[in-house]
Enzyme design. Structure first.
Site, PDB file in Angstrom:
ATOM      1  N   ARG A  45       0.834  -1.199   0.000  1.00 52.53           N
ATOM      2  CA  ARG A  45       0.000   0.000   0.000  1.00 52.53           C
ATOM      3  C   ARG A  45       0.870   1.252   0.000  1.00 52.53           C
ATOM      4  NH1 ARG A  45      -2.892   3.104   3.827  1.00 52.53           N
ATOM      5  NH2 ARG A  45      -4.985   3.683   3.131  1.00 52.53           N
ATOM      6  N   ASP A  87     -18.919   4.289   1.551  1.00 52.21           N
ATOM      7  CA  ASP A  87     -18.985   3.297   2.625  1.00 52.21           C
ATOM      8  C   ASP A  87     -20.264   3.485   3.449  1.00 52.21           C
ATOM      9  OD1 ASP A  87     -15.927   2.304   2.550  1.00 52.21           O
ATOM     10  OD2 ASP A  87     -15.989   4.472   2.399  1.00 52.21           O
ATOM     11  N   ARG A 100     -23.209   2.174   1.590  1.00 54.71           N
ATOM     12  CA  ARG A 100     -23.259   0.708   1.710  1.00 54.71           C
ATOM     13  C   ARG A 100     -23.867   0.299   3.050  1.00 54.71           C
ATOM     14  NH1 ARG A 100     -17.115   0.550  -0.540  1.00 54.71           N
ATOM     15  NH2 ARG A 100     -17.557   0.081  -2.741  1.00 54.71           N
ATOM     16  N   HIS A 114     -10.811   5.872   4.887  1.00 58.67           N
ATOM     17  CA  HIS A 114     -11.463   5.072   3.848  1.00 58.67           C
ATOM     18  C   HIS A 114     -10.555   3.871   3.617  1.00 58.67           C
ATOM     19  CE1 HIS A 114     -13.571   3.786   0.319  1.00 58.67           C
ATOM     20  NE2 HIS A 114     -12.530   3.986  -0.468  1.00 58.67           N
TER      21      HIS A 114
END
Length: 317
Positions: A90, A150, A153, A177
Site C-alpha cells: 500500500r 462506505d 453501503r 477510507h
C-alpha cells in the site's frame, strides 16, 4: 440543472467515466470535461457521453489530453492514478500516486485556481494531505470522497435488514477510507430510534453481533466487487457526483467526506472522514458529533494509520 457550472474529471478510466456519467444523468452541471493523457480514449469517452446528452438537458461535454480542457472549473474530481499491482504494498501505491499528483496538480490549480478539488484516487485520505501540501490551497477546498460510499453501503444493509427505506436510516462510517474505518453506532438511528433499540414485534433487529457483521460487510464489500468485475465504479461515480451536486448547489448538506482536521477530537493535520457540511466553498464545517469513548479511540487510531503513511512519503513532496 446548475447553470454556469463546470466539473472536470481527471482520468477517463472506469471510475472517471462513471463520475462523468452520473453527473450527466443527475444534471449536476452544464459543463462536464474529461481530461486524460490517453488522447484517443478520452476523446472517445467524451463523445460517447455527449451523444446521450440530448436526453439529460444538453450539458456541454468535452474530452481532451490537453489540460486546458479543465480551465475555469468549479470542481475538479481527480480519479487518475496507479492501481495496486499484485505484490505491491500500500505504501508503494501511495508513493506512485503521490508522484502523479506532484506532476499534475500544479497545472490543474493554475487552470482552475478557485476550484474545489475532490480526490477519489486511493488511498484518498493520504492523497488529500499530499494534494493540499502540493497545492497550498485552503484545506476546505482539497477534500476526498472519503467514506461517503462506505456510508451508503452501510445504510443499504441496515435498510434491507429493517425492511425500510434507506432515506430513513441515519448512520455513517467514519475515519479512514480503508481497513480502520468504523460505523458511528452510538449515534446511528432509524427514524428517531437508536439502532440498538429498533425492534419488530418486540424483537431486537440489530443486536451487537449483527452490528459487527454489518461493519465487516461494509469494510469488505469493495473487495468482493473487485473480485467479481475487476473494479468498483458505478457506486463511487454516483457518490462523487452527489458530492459535486452538494457543492455546486451550495446545499449545506451533511456528508462524511474526508478533509484535513484542525483539532477535532484532538486530531490535527490529518485527513479523515467525519460528518461535514458541504457548500460552495467545499467543506464549510466539520460537525462536532458526539462519539463514545471507544469510538474516539478508534478514530485516533485511524488518524495514526493515515499519518504514518503520510510521514513515509512526506520528504518526497
Amino acid at each position: 440543472m446548475a447553470k454556469g457550472r463546470k466539473i472536470s474529471v481527471v482520468g477517463a478510466g472506469a471510475v472517471g467515466t462513471a463520475v462523468a456519467y452520473a453527473a450527466l444523468i443527475r444534471q449536476v452541471a452544464n459543463q462536464i470535461s474529461l481530461y486524460d493523457i490517453a488522447t484517443e480514449k478520452v476523446e472517445a469517452e467524451a463523445a460517447d457521453l455527449a451523444h446521450g446528452s440530448h436526453f439529460t438537458g444538453w450539458p456541454h461535454v468535452a474530452g481532451s489530453s490537453d489540460i486546458a480542457v479543465t480551465d475555469s472549473s468549479d470542481i475538479v474530481v481527480i480519479t487518475a492514478g496507479a492501481k495496486q499491482k499484485p505484490g505491491q504494498s500500500r505504501l508503494e501505491l501511495v508513493k506512485d500516486n503521490a508522484r502523479i499528483l506532484k506532476s499534475m496538480l500544479p497545472k490543474l490549480v493554475d487552470a482552475s485556481p478557485e476550484a474545489v478539488f475532490i480526490l477519489v484516487t486511493n488511498p484518498c485520505d493520504v492523497l488529500t494531505m499530499v494534494a493540499q501540501r502540493i497545492s497550498g490551497l485552503p484545506t476546505n477546498r482539497v477534500i476526498s470522497s472519503g467514506t461517503v460510499l462506505d456510508s451508503s453501503r452501510l445504510r443499504r444493509l441496515i435498510a434491507d435488514r429493517a425492511r425500510i427505506s434507506t432515506s430513513s436510516v441515519h448512520a455513517s462510517i467514519i475515519g479512514e477510507h480503508g481497513d480502520s474505518e468504523f460505523p458511528m453506532w452510538s449515534v446511528a438511528r432509524i427514524g428517531a430510534v437508536p439502532i440498538a433499540d429498533y425492534r419488530v414485534n418486540g424483537n431486537q433487529v440489530f443486536p451487537p453481533d449483527v452490528l459487527d457483521d454489518l461493519a465487516h460487510q461494509v469494510m469488505t464489500s469493495a473487495y468482493k466487487v473487485i473480485a467479481g468485475k475487476g473494479a468498483t465504479n458505478f457506486a463511487i461515480g454516483l457518490s462523487a457526483s452527489r458530492i459535486c451536486e452538494a457543492i455546486l448547489r451550495n446545499e449545506h448538506s451533511v456528508q462524511p467526506v474526508s478533509s484535513i482536521l484542525h483539532g477535532q477530537y484532538g486530531i490535527k493535520g490529518v485527513a479523515l472522514s467525519l460528518p461535514s457540511v458541504l457548500g460552495s466553498n467545499g467543506v464549510e464545517q466539520v460537525l462536532d458529533t458526539p462519539l463514545s469513548d471507544e469510538e474516539i479511540v478508534k478514530l485516533r487510531a485511524s488518524a495514526d494509520a493515515i499519518q504514518s503513511s503520510f510521514d513515509q512519503i512526506e520528504n518526497e513532496l
